[in-house]
Design an enzyme around this catalytic site. Structure first.
Site, short mmCIF file in Angstrom:
data_model
loop_
_atom_site.label_atom_id
_atom_site.label_comp_id
_atom_site.label_asym_id
_atom_site.label_seq_id
_atom_site.Cartn_x
_atom_site.Cartn_y
_atom_site.Cartn_z
N SER A 282 -32.00 75.50 72.96
CA SER A 282 -32.05 74.55 71.86
C SER A 282 -31.28 75.06 70.65
CB SER A 282 -33.50 74.25 71.49
OG SER A 282 -33.95 75.21 70.57
N LYS A 283 -30.95 74.13 69.80
CA LYS A 283 -30.14 74.36 68.61
C LYS A 283 -30.67 75.51 67.76
CE LYS A 283 -27.74 70.57 66.29
NZ LYS A 283 -27.93 69.33 65.59
N ARG A 284 -31.97 75.65 67.74
CA ARG A 284 -32.58 76.66 66.87
C ARG A 284 -32.16 78.08 67.24
NH1 ARG A 284 -38.03 75.59 67.92
NH2 ARG A 284 -37.29 73.69 68.84
N GLN A 285 -31.79 78.29 68.53
CA GLN A 285 -31.46 79.66 68.94
C GLN A 285 -29.99 80.01 68.74
OE1 GLN A 285 -32.63 78.35 72.51
NE2 GLN A 285 -34.79 78.70 72.19
N GLY A 286 -29.26 79.18 68.03
CA GLY A 286 -27.86 79.53 67.79
C GLY A 286 -26.92 78.51 68.39
#
Ligand code: GLU
Length: 492
Positions: free
Chosen positions: A259-263
């Site tokens: 997901s976007k949150r991990q980079g």
């Protein structure tokens, strides 16, 4: 039947690399079967509409080399459509959905539902309280024609729902997962047309896939639970059910959805860092699919040749950036210097190391740097510190380098090096072949105690590309300047 596959994204503003992999598998499969690969836009959820998303989507796919034959394209800055089964944008197909929903209503296979949001919420709450799976309670299934007409006349809002058959086993085949069967009791009376008159995904996708003569529906496994509803629709219309292929999700190293949150997860994130499209595509093909042999580097043509769903795993494919870096570095290493010179340009300009004119004027110098360091970088942006290192005469040393330069004997070593440099016209192969031995003899420093301080003194780093070549590229004058700078600043 001709092989026709489609990639049908909703334009959400960015292309997740998981979506690129779906598009890639679509493409590889279609090309492998001499079929057609179609790009259709699913934009019926107007709340998710993002300006410019379409352009970004098409450009990302084009950049990756996953080229469609039919559907939506951009030409001369304009969005255009090509193919005999258009329009390829769902919001332009509303009359087709209307025509088809009327058929279902007529046959009694879909029905109008006038339930208010409040009522639906209440039903859901009640079901949850009883520990049941929340589902529509089919309240409006039994409305008489009079009630329906009255509601319509009163101007009540309504949706149109699919009448799921009672007590039937819904069966379909998935090319990766085999035969799947679901009890119709577990399937909700899906909304097909929303109160704003727009179709839901479930309805539009079936109408479109059928009318566009799609033979294989290849998509992420998150759509697997939607498939039974879609199969029911095919059956209601009396249409041939296409083949289904549900691909394993792209996971991160912790086996969670990437997901976007991990980079970095969007295609443009990778493009902006200087991953090469061939490398990204090559690596993505391997996320979930295992080729037969041990080879891991494939051109697009080779992928088309080798790819099959037989070797796609049922479980998620792990996206490993380190592996991607390795694949990318293989491509960079093998690219020719002129091509890399062009590709690296936007990075060097963006980092403000050189302006456009300087970039042209220093082509040979840049090509030499590229040649020297292309084996050391994972993606193009990583060239920046290398180029930076060759610019100017200041040596930027971090703590570790400073420690090395403070050691005993370093001062003498660097002074001896300066003397040797002063005796020559310029640094060449001959000089670099003999200089290390000479300095060892003169100063007694050897091995790590010789190489580390020398490299640190002129580059500010303890590790890097071939030292002889680095010296040649820096040249006599620059080397002497740097050595003096280091002597002054870092040695004691
Ligand atoms: N519009 C869906 C998406 O955004 C497509 C699902 C399908 O391929 O059926 O991924």
């Amino acid at each position: 039947m001709d092989t026709r596959v489609r990639f049908a994204p909703s334009p959400t503003g960015y292309v997740h690399i998981g979506s690129l992999r779906t598009a890639l598998y679509d493409y590889l499969y279609a090309k492998g079967k001499q079929g057609k690969y179609i790009l259709r836009i699913e934009d019926t959820d107007r709340s998710r509409f993002v300006e410019g998303a379409l352009e970004n989507l098409i450009k990302s796919l084009e950049w990756a080399g996953v080229k469609h034959d039919e559907g939506i394209f951009i030409e001369n800055g304009e969005v255009i459509q090509k193919g005999e089964y258009g329009p390829y944008i769902q919001s332009e197909r509303l009359d087709l959905y209307k025509e088809h929903i009327d058929i279902l209503i007529e046959k009694g296979l879909a029905y109008r539902c006038f339930c208010s949001k409040e009522r639906l919420d209440k039903v859901r709450e009640e079901q949850k309280r009883k520990g049941q799976t929340p589902m529509y309670d089919k309240h409006c299934r039994g409305l008489s024609q009079e009630e329906i007409d009255r509601n319509i006349n009163e101007g009540k809002d309504y949706v149109i729902r699919l009448k799921i058959p009672e007590d039937e086993s819904i069966e379909f085949k998935d090319l990766i997962r085999g035969n799947i069967s679901i009890d119709s009791k577990e399937i909700d009376d899906q909304v097909l047309i929303k109160s704003d008159g727009f179709p839901t995904y479930h309805f539009a996708v079936v109408v479109d896939d059928h009318l566009m003569k799609i033979s294989h529906i290849i998509r992420g496994e998150e759509w697997l639970t939607s498939t039974p509803k879609q199969v029911i629709l095919y059956n209601y219309f009396g249409w041939e059910v296409p083949e289904f292929v549900h691909l394993p999700t792209v996971l991160n190293k912790d086996k969670k959805k990437l997901s976007k949150r991990q980079g970095d997860v969007s295609v443009s994130d990778f493009k902006d860092k200087g991953y090469l499209p061939e490398a990204l595509v090559n690596y993505l093909a391997l996320v979930g699919w295992s080729p037969k042999g041990n080879n891991e580097i494939f051109s697009m043509e080779e992928l088309i040749e080798e790819f099959s769903f037989e070797n796609v795993s049922k479980t998620g494919g792990v996206f490993d950036v380190e592996k991607l870096n390795w694949v990318n570095s293989q491509y960079i290493k093998n690219y020719d210097n002129d091509k890399l010179y062009e590709l690296v340009k936007p990075f060097v300009l963006k980092a403000d190391l050189l302006d456009k004119e300087e970039y042209e004027a220093r082509k040979n110098w840049l090509i030499n740097i590229i040649d020297l360091v292309k084996e050391k970088i994972n993606y193009l942006e990583e060239i920046i510190p290398h180029v930076e290192m060759f610019m100017g005469t200041e040596v930027k040393a971090d703590e570790e380098v400073k420690e090395t330069l403070k050691q005993e004997g370093v001062k003498e070593l660097l002074e001896a090096f300066i003397k040797e440099l002063q005796n020559i016209n310029d640094v060449d192969d001959e000089f670099t072949k003999t200089i290390f031995k000479k300095l060892q003899k003169e100063t007694g420093s050897k091995g790590k105690n010789l190489y580390m301080p020398l490299r640190g003194a002129v580059t500010g780093h303890l590790h890097g590309p071939d030292m002889g070549k680095t010296f040649i590229l820096l040249g006599k004058v620059n080397l002497i300047d740097r050595l003096n700078y280091t002597l002054d600043k870092y040695t004691k």
